[in-house]
Design a protein around this motif. Structure first.
Motif, PDB file in Angstrom:
ATOM      1  N   THR A   1      55.582  19.443  14.447  1.00 35.17           N
ATOM      2  CA  THR A   1      56.567  19.151  15.495  1.00 35.17           C
ATOM      3  C   THR A   1      55.395  17.867  16.083  1.00 35.17           C
ATOM      4  N   VAL A   2      55.961  16.819  16.837  1.00 29.48           N
ATOM      5  CA  VAL A   2      55.433  16.066  17.502  1.00 29.48           C
ATOM      6  C   VAL A   2      55.918  15.907  18.279  1.00 29.48           C
ATOM      7  N   GLU A   3      53.937  15.889  19.939  1.00 29.71           N
ATOM      8  CA  GLU A   3      54.899  15.889  21.214  1.00 29.71           C
ATOM      9  C   GLU A   3      54.148  14.441  21.539  1.00 29.71           C
ATOM     10  N   ILE A   4      55.211  13.169  21.931  1.00 29.12           N
ATOM     11  CA  ILE A   4      54.158  11.958  21.924  1.00 29.12           C
ATOM     12  C   ILE A   4      54.101  11.552  23.221  1.00 29.12           C
ATOM     13  N   SER A   5      53.348  11.342  23.874  1.00 36.29           N
ATOM     14  CA  SER A   5      52.945  10.982  25.509  1.00 36.29           C
ATOM     15  C   SER A   5      53.271   9.338  25.514  1.00 36.29           C
TER      16      SER A   5
ATOM     17  N   GLY B   1      52.580  -0.388  22.847  1.00 31.51           N
ATOM     18  CA  GLY B   1      51.467   0.262  22.604  1.00 31.51           C
ATOM     19  C   GLY B   1      51.762   0.810  21.070  1.00 31.51           C
ATOM     20  N   TRP B   2      50.943   1.276  20.603  1.00 27.56           N
ATOM     21  CA  TRP B   2      51.315   2.034  18.917  1.00 27.56           C
ATOM     22  C   TRP B   2      50.426   3.071  18.826  1.00 27.56           C
ATOM     23  N   SER B   3      49.861   3.512  17.781  1.00 29.87           N
ATOM     24  CA  SER B   3      49.170   4.667  17.354  1.00 29.87           C
ATOM     25  C   SER B   3      50.140   5.701  15.743  1.00 29.87           C
ATOM     26  N   ARG B   4      48.766   5.789  15.798  1.00 24.53           N
ATOM     27  CA  ARG B   4      48.882   6.355  14.289  1.00 24.53           C
ATOM     28  C   ARG B   4      48.738   7.346  14.177  1.00 24.53           C
ATOM     29  N   LEU B   5      49.691   8.744  13.603  1.00 26.10           N
ATOM     30  CA  LEU B   5      49.546  10.073  14.130  1.00 26.10           C
ATOM     31  C   LEU B   5      49.651  11.097  12.682  1.00 26.10           C
ATOM     32  N   THR B   6      48.981  12.128  12.282  1.00 26.89           N
ATOM     33  CA  THR B   6      49.596  12.725  11.110  1.00 26.89           C
ATOM     34  C   THR B   6      50.173  14.378  11.644  1.00 26.89           C
ATOM     35  N   VAL B   7      51.122  14.481  11.482  1.00 27.76           N
ATOM     36  CA  VAL B   7      51.747  16.269  11.950  1.00 27.76           C
ATOM     37  C   VAL B   7      51.327  16.805  10.481  1.00 27.76           C
ATOM     38  N   ALA B   8      51.097  18.091  11.422  1.00 29.58           N
ATOM     39  CA  ALA B   8      50.848  18.622  10.640  1.00 29.58           C
ATOM     40  C   ALA B   8      51.916  20.341  10.395  1.00 29.58           C
ATOM     41  N   ALA B   9      52.429  20.233   9.174  1.00 35.32           N
ATOM     42  CA  ALA B   9      53.857  21.599   8.868  1.00 35.32           C
ATOM     43  C   ALA B   9      53.143  22.075   9.637  1.00 35.32           C
ATOM     44  N   ARG B  10      54.708  22.813   9.843  1.00 28.34           N
ATOM     45  CA  ARG B  10      54.284  23.846  10.864  1.00 28.34           C
ATOM     46  C   ARG B  10      53.654  24.751  11.722  1.00 28.34           C
TER      47      ARG B  10
ATOM     48  N   THR C   1      52.600  21.837  15.809  1.00 28.22           N
ATOM     49  CA  THR C   1      52.417  21.064  17.199  1.00 28.22           C
ATOM     50  C   THR C   1      51.454  20.180  16.860  1.00 28.22           C
ATOM     51  N   SER C   2      51.829  18.519  16.603  1.00 28.39           N
ATOM     52  CA  SER C   2      50.594  17.780  16.626  1.00 28.39           C
ATOM     53  C   SER C   2      50.603  17.050  17.876  1.00 28.39           C
ATOM     54  N   PRO C   3      49.420  17.501  18.666  1.00 27.54           N
ATOM     55  CA  PRO C   3      50.092  15.920  19.717  1.00 27.54           C
ATOM     56  C   PRO C   3      49.708  14.606  19.451  1.00 27.54           C
TER      57      PRO C   3
END
Length: 156
Positions: free
Chosen positions: A47-51, A114-123, A125-127
């Motif tokens: 899960t990614v939580e994008i703010s 704006g923009w950002s790179r993100l890495t989502v970890a399996a299983r 929550t990635s902010p």
């Protein structure tokens, strides 16, 4: 154009004014169902939580158009949220690129981008925090934020 503008360029190339209007209406009309990634996962989901952070402290519901792309992909998915809210999106684990456009629908202006790179970890929550800055005319031209007839999609 640098690689960081990929999601914004993708949105701009596919965005007609009616698409932007529909996304803004969806944000302002009520809470949409929780967004989900459109394709089946090859890897376990996370899960990614994008703010989105923007200097505007508006007391009205300000729409934000989010795009999310897997790294290296030429397509993405568009989500609409309200500034100050957090979007929780289930996606396959991996590397992604997120972009945000803060829109004022009443004046049809682009308040922030704006923009950002993100890495989502399996299983897990990635902010992700996307800092939105006031756009400049050269950035708007570079992204191609124009209607099919060549007029600007937003005012600055």
């Amino acid at each position: 154009m640098d690689a960081h503008t990929g999601a914004l360029t993708w949105l701009a190339q596919g965005a007609a004014s009616n698409l932007v209007d529909r996304l803004v209406d969806r944000v302002l009309d009520g809470s949409p169902p929780a967004p989900a990634w459109p394709r089946p996962a090859r890897t376990p989901a996370g899960t990614v939580e994008i703010s989105v952070r923007h200097h505007s402290a508006a007391k009205v519901r300000t729409p934000v158009i989010l795009t999310l792309q897997e790294d290296g992909s030429r397509t993405g998915t568009v989500f609409s949220v309200v500034l100050g809210h957090t979007a929780r999106i289930a996606v396959p684990g991996g590397a992604y690129f997120g972009a945000a456009m803060v829109v004022d629908p009443a004046r049809r202006t682009l308040q922030g981008i704006g923009w950002s790179r993100l890495t989502v970890a399996a299983r897990r929550t990635s902010p992700c925090l996307i800092p939105a800055q006031r756009p400049s005319a050269p950035v708007i031209l570079q992204l191609g934020l124009r209607k099919p007839d060549g007029t600007p999609l937003f005012r600055l």
